[in-house]
Enzyme design. Structure first.
Site, PDB file in Angstrom:
ATOM      1  N   ARG A 196     102.815 121.756   1.257  1.00 17.26           N
ATOM      2  CA  ARG A 196     104.283 121.704   1.355  1.00 17.26           C
ATOM      3  C   ARG A 196     104.655 120.696   2.441  1.00 17.26           C
ATOM      4  O   ARG A 196     103.796 120.127   3.116  1.00 17.26           O
ATOM      5  CB  ARG A 196     104.839 123.097   1.679  1.00 17.26           C
ATOM      6  CG  ARG A 196     104.544 123.529   3.090  1.00 17.26           C
ATOM      7  CD  ARG A 196     105.179 124.874   3.446  1.00 17.26           C
ATOM      8  NE  ARG A 196     105.083 125.107   4.870  1.00 17.26           N
ATOM      9  CZ  ARG A 196     105.084 126.298   5.451  1.00 17.26           C
ATOM     10  NH1 ARG A 196     105.174 127.383   4.720  1.00 17.26           N
ATOM     11  NH2 ARG A 196     105.005 126.395   6.764  1.00 17.26           N
ATOM     12  N   ASP A 202      94.645 122.935   2.101  1.00 18.96           N
ATOM     13  CA  ASP A 202      95.608 123.811   2.778  1.00 18.96           C
ATOM     14  C   ASP A 202      95.103 125.249   2.706  1.00 18.96           C
ATOM     15  O   ASP A 202      94.151 125.548   1.970  1.00 18.96           O
ATOM     16  CB  ASP A 202      96.990 123.694   2.096  1.00 18.96           C
ATOM     17  CG  ASP A 202      98.163 124.001   3.035  1.00 18.96           C
ATOM     18  OD1 ASP A 202      98.172 125.105   3.628  1.00 18.96           O
ATOM     19  OD2 ASP A 202      99.051 123.152   3.181  1.00 18.96           O
ATOM     20  N   VAL A 259      91.920 124.425   8.722  1.00 21.06           N
ATOM     21  CA  VAL A 259      91.396 123.309   9.525  1.00 21.06           C
ATOM     22  C   VAL A 259      90.680 123.757  10.797  1.00 21.06           C
ATOM     23  O   VAL A 259      89.949 122.978  11.403  1.00 21.06           O
ATOM     24  CB  VAL A 259      92.506 122.292   9.890  1.00 21.06           C
ATOM     25  CG1 VAL A 259      93.012 121.563   8.658  1.00 21.06           C
ATOM     26  CG2 VAL A 259      93.653 122.957  10.666  1.00 21.06           C
ATOM     27  N   TYR A 307     103.037 124.284  21.839  1.00 16.95           N
ATOM     28  CA  TYR A 307     103.009 123.255  20.785  1.00 16.95           C
ATOM     29  C   TYR A 307     102.862 121.865  21.393  1.00 16.95           C
ATOM     30  O   TYR A 307     102.008 121.072  20.984  1.00 16.95           O
ATOM     31  CB  TYR A 307     104.305 123.358  19.969  1.00 16.95           C
ATOM     32  CG  TYR A 307     104.462 122.326  18.882  1.00 16.95           C
ATOM     33  CD1 TYR A 307     103.822 122.475  17.657  1.00 16.95           C
ATOM     34  CD2 TYR A 307     105.277 121.208  19.067  1.00 16.95           C
ATOM     35  CE1 TYR A 307     103.980 121.541  16.642  1.00 16.95           C
ATOM     36  CE2 TYR A 307     105.438 120.263  18.062  1.00 16.95           C
ATOM     37  CZ  TYR A 307     104.786 120.433  16.847  1.00 16.95           C
ATOM     38  OH  TYR A 307     104.952 119.499  15.851  1.00 16.95           O
ATOM     39  N   LYS A 331      99.958 118.732  20.999  1.00 21.60           N
ATOM     40  CA  LYS A 331     100.278 117.403  20.476  1.00 21.60           C
ATOM     41  C   LYS A 331      99.933 116.326  21.515  1.00 21.60           C
ATOM     42  O   LYS A 331      99.469 115.243  21.148  1.00 21.60           O
ATOM     43  CB  LYS A 331     101.745 117.337  20.057  1.00 21.60           C
ATOM     44  CG  LYS A 331     102.070 118.223  18.842  1.00 21.60           C
ATOM     45  CD  LYS A 331     101.304 117.757  17.600  1.00 21.60           C
ATOM     46  CE  LYS A 331     101.711 118.507  16.343  1.00 21.60           C
ATOM     47  NZ  LYS A 331     101.061 118.014  15.123  1.00 21.60           N
ATOM     48  N   VAL A 361     112.063 116.710  11.142  1.00 21.18           N
ATOM     49  CA  VAL A 361     111.893 116.456   9.712  1.00 21.18           C
ATOM     50  C   VAL A 361     112.253 117.733   8.949  1.00 21.18           C
ATOM     51  O   VAL A 361     111.889 118.842   9.370  1.00 21.18           O
ATOM     52  CB  VAL A 361     110.436 116.047   9.396  1.00 21.18           C
ATOM     53  CG1 VAL A 361     110.296 115.684   7.921  1.00 21.18           C
ATOM     54  CG2 VAL A 361     110.002 114.873  10.268  1.00 21.18           C
ATOM     55  N   THR A 418     111.599 120.253   6.964  1.00 20.97           N
ATOM     56  CA  THR A 418     110.532 121.052   6.352  1.00 20.97           C
ATOM     57  C   THR A 418     110.685 122.481   6.871  1.00 20.97           C
ATOM     58  O   THR A 418     111.571 122.759   7.674  1.00 20.97           O
ATOM     59  CB  THR A 418     109.145 120.531   6.776  1.00 20.97           C
ATOM     60  OG1 THR A 418     109.031 120.694   8.204  1.00 20.97           O
ATOM     61  CG2 THR A 418     108.956 119.061   6.433  1.00 20.97           C
TER      62      THR A 418
HETATM   63  N1  LIG Z   1     108.968 119.138  10.871  1.00 19.36           N
HETATM   64  C1  LIG Z   1     109.107 118.574  12.044  1.00 19.36           C
HETATM   65  O1  LIG Z   1     110.237 118.506  12.571  1.00 19.36           O
HETATM   66  C2  LIG Z   1     107.926 117.957  12.759  1.00 19.36           C
HETATM   67  C3  LIG Z   1     108.161 117.127  13.857  1.00 19.36           C
HETATM   68  C4  LIG Z   1     107.082 116.529  14.490  1.00 19.36           C
HETATM   69  C5  LIG Z   1     105.797 116.734  14.038  1.00 19.36           C
HETATM   70  N2  LIG Z   1     105.591 117.566  12.959  1.00 19.36           N
HETATM   71  C6  LIG Z   1     104.211 117.739  12.516  1.00 19.36           C
HETATM   72  O2  LIG Z   1     104.119 117.340  11.167  1.00 19.36           O
HETATM   73  C7  LIG Z   1     103.025 118.035  10.529  1.00 19.36           C
HETATM   74  C8  LIG Z   1     103.487 118.624   9.210  1.00 19.36           C
HETATM   75  O3  LIG Z   1     104.455 119.643   9.457  1.00 19.36           O
HETATM   76  P1  LIG Z   1     105.645 119.987   8.452  1.00 19.36           P
HETATM   77  O4  LIG Z   1     106.891 119.553   9.110  1.00 19.36           O
HETATM   78  O5  LIG Z   1     105.328 119.489   7.092  1.00 19.36           O
HETATM   79  O6  LIG Z   1     105.583 121.576   8.514  1.00 19.36           O
HETATM   80  P2  LIG Z   1     105.299 122.691   7.404  1.00 19.36           P
HETATM   81  O7  LIG Z   1     105.266 123.966   8.156  1.00 19.36           O
HETATM   82  O8  LIG Z   1     106.242 122.564   6.262  1.00 19.36           O
HETATM   83  O9  LIG Z   1     103.839 122.339   6.843  1.00 19.36           O
HETATM   84  C9  LIG Z   1     102.678 122.589   7.573  1.00 19.36           C
HETATM   85  C10 LIG Z   1     101.528 122.732   6.596  1.00 19.36           C
HETATM   86  O10 LIG Z   1     100.336 122.970   7.357  1.00 19.36           O
HETATM   87  C11 LIG Z   1      99.640 124.033   6.741  1.00 19.36           C
HETATM   88  N3  LIG Z   1      98.786 124.731   7.701  1.00 19.36           N
HETATM   89  C12 LIG Z   1      99.145 125.521   8.739  1.00 19.36           C
HETATM   90  N4  LIG Z   1      98.068 126.015   9.341  1.00 19.36           N
HETATM   91  C13 LIG Z   1      96.990 125.519   8.679  1.00 19.36           C
HETATM   92  C14 LIG Z   1      95.589 125.664   8.827  1.00 19.36           C
HETATM   93  N5  LIG Z   1      95.046 126.456   9.777  1.00 19.36           N
HETATM   94  N6  LIG Z   1      94.779 124.996   7.986  1.00 19.36           N
HETATM   95  C15 LIG Z   1      95.295 124.213   6.994  1.00 19.36           C
HETATM   96  N7  LIG Z   1      96.604 124.055   6.791  1.00 19.36           N
HETATM   97  C16 LIG Z   1      97.447 124.704   7.635  1.00 19.36           C
HETATM   98  C17 LIG Z   1     100.732 124.946   6.203  1.00 19.36           C
HETATM   99  O11 LIG Z   1     100.226 125.858   5.231  1.00 19.36           O
HETATM  100  C18 LIG Z   1     101.712 123.925   5.641  1.00 19.36           C
HETATM  101  O12 LIG Z   1     101.384 123.551   4.329  1.00 19.36           O
HETATM  102  C19 LIG Z   1     102.546 119.052  11.549  1.00 19.36           C
HETATM  103  O13 LIG Z   1     101.403 118.552  12.223  1.00 19.36           O
HETATM  104  C20 LIG Z   1     103.708 119.148  12.525  1.00 19.36           C
HETATM  105  O14 LIG Z   1     103.295 119.578  13.809  1.00 19.36           O
HETATM  106  C21 LIG Z   1     106.616 118.176  12.319  1.00 19.36           C
END
Ligand SMILES: NC(=O)c1ccc[n+]([C@@H]2O[C@H](COP(=O)([O-])OP(=O)(O)OC[C@H]3O[C@@H](n4cnc5c(N)ncnc54)[C@H](O)[C@@H]3O)[C@@H](O)[C@H]2O)c1
Length: 253
Positions: free
Chosen positions: A16, A37, A62, A153, A157, A186, A188
Site C-alpha cells: 500500500r 510486505d 523486514v 521515528y 530515520k 505524503v 498514505t
Molecule cells: N507518509 C508520509 O508522510 C511519509 C513521510 C516521510 C517518510 N515516509 C516513509 O515512507 C515510507 C512508506 O510509508 P507510507 O507513507 O507509504 O506508509 P504506509 O503506512 O501506507 O505504508 C507502509 C508499508 O510498510 C509496510 N510495513 C510495515 N512494517 C513492515 C515490516 N516489518 N516488514 C515489511 N513491511 C512492513 C506496511 O505493511 C505498509 O505496506 C516509510 O519508510 C515512511 O517512513 C512517509
C-alpha cells in the site's frame, strides 16, 4: 521518463501507500517487481492487478533476517536476478519522550533501521555478483528536521542517513549505487491516517500534501540508468516544506 525495462526491483512495504505506487509505476516503466510486505492479502491483490508475469508477492517482515533470504530466493527464482532494492517499508509512532514506551521504540528501530540494514546486507552480495545495482532508501525529512513528538521515528530515520552514506563508499566499487529520498507529508495511511489531511499542509510552499506517485517517480529516476552517476544523493520531495518557511511578516509588506 525513466525507463526500467529489463530491470527487477524488490520493493519493501509495497502492499500500500508509497510502496504500492512504486510497484505500479515500476511495472508501467518496464520492470518486474517483487512486492514484499507483511500485508499478504493486499500484496496478492496488487500482483493480480499488475499481472503475474510482471510481479510476485512475497511475505517479508523486514526485521527478520531469515525472511530476507526467502524473499531474495523467491525473486531470483521468478525473475533471474534483482538489480533494484527500494527500502520503503516503515512504521511510525508518535509520543512525547516521557511517554514513549521503550518496547515501542525498539519496534520502530527493528523495522525502520534494522530492516533497511538487512535489505542492503542481503542484496549487496547478489548485486555485487551482477556487477550492478541500485538501492533507494526511503528516509524522511524527519531525519534532519524532525517534528516534536517524533523522537523514536526521527532517530531511526537519522540513522539511515549515516547507514546509507557508509554504504555508498562500500558498495560503489562493486557497481552498486545507494541513494536516498526524503519525503515530506505524503497522503498514505502513515501521512494522512483515515484520509484526514491536516490543515498544516496548506502551509507548505506548494500548499498541499504530496501524493504517493510523486515519490514513486523520483524512486524510478534513482533506480534507473538515468541516475547512473548518482550515489549518495539525497532528494527532498516535500513540496518545499523544510526550506520554504513563509515569512511571518509578509502581510506587513
Ligand atoms: N507518509 C508520509 O508522510 C511519509 C513521510 C516521510 C517518510 N515516509 C516513509 O515512507 C515510507 C512508506 O510509508 P507510507 O507513507 O507509504 O506508509 P504506509 O503506512 O501506507 O505504508 C507502509 C508499508 O510498510 C509496510 N510495513 C510495515 N512494517 C513492515 C515490516 N516489518 N516488514 C515489511 N513491511 C512492513 C506496511 O505493511 C505498509 O505496506 C516509510 O519508510 C515512511 O517512513 C512517509
Amino acid at each position: 521518463m525513466s525507463d526500467l525495462t529489463g530491470k527487477v526491483a524488490l520493493i519493501t512495504g509495497a502492499s500500500r501507500g508509497q510502496g504500492e505506487a512504486e510497484a505500479r509505476l515500476f511495472v508501467e516503466r518496464g520492470a518486474k517487481v517483487v512486492v514484499a510486505d507483511i500485508l499478504d492479502d493486499d500484496a496478492q491483490k496488487l500482483v493480480a492487478d499488475l499481472g503475474v508475469n510482471n510481479a510476485i508477492a512475497v511475505h517479508l517482515d523486514v526485521s527478520k533476517p531469515e525472511e530476507w533470504k526467502q524473499a531474495l530466493a523467491a525473486g531470483i527464482e521468478a525473475f533471474g536476478f534483482i538489480d533494484i532494492l527500494v527500502n520503503n517499508a516503515g512504521t511510525y509512532i508518535q509520543g512525547s519522550i516521557t511517554d514513549t514506551d521503550v518496547d515501542g521504540y525498539r519496534k520502530v528501530i527493528e523495522v525502520n533501521q534494522i530492516g533497511v540494514f538487512l535489505g542492503m546486507q542481503n542484496l549487496a552480495a547478489h548485486m555485487a555478483e551482477l556487477g550492478r545495482g541500485s538501492i533507494v532508501n526511503i528516509v524522511s525529512v524527519s531525519s534532519f528536521a524532525p517534528l516534536d513528538l517524533t523522537a523514536a521515528y526521527a532517530s531511526t530515520k537519522s540513522a539511515l542517513l549515516g547507514m546509507s552514506k557508509a554504504a555508498v563508499g562500500e558498495l560503489g566499487p562493486k557497481g552498486i549505487r545507494v541513494n536516498m529520498i526524503h519525503p515530506g507529508g505524503v497522503a498514505t495511511e502513515m501521512g494522512a491516517p483515515a484520509r484526514v489531511v491536516p490543515a498544516a499542509y496548506d502551509q507548505a510552499p506548494l500548499g498541499r500534501i504530496g501524493q504517493p506517485r510523486e515519490i514513486a517517480t523520483v524512486a524510478a529516476f534513482l533506480a534507473s540508468d538515468d541516475a547512473s552517476y548518482c550515489s549518495g544523493a539525497e532528494i527532498l520531495v516535500d513540496g518545499g516544506w523544510t526550506v520554504g518557511t513563509r515569512n511571518p511578516w509578509a502581510s506587513e509588506g
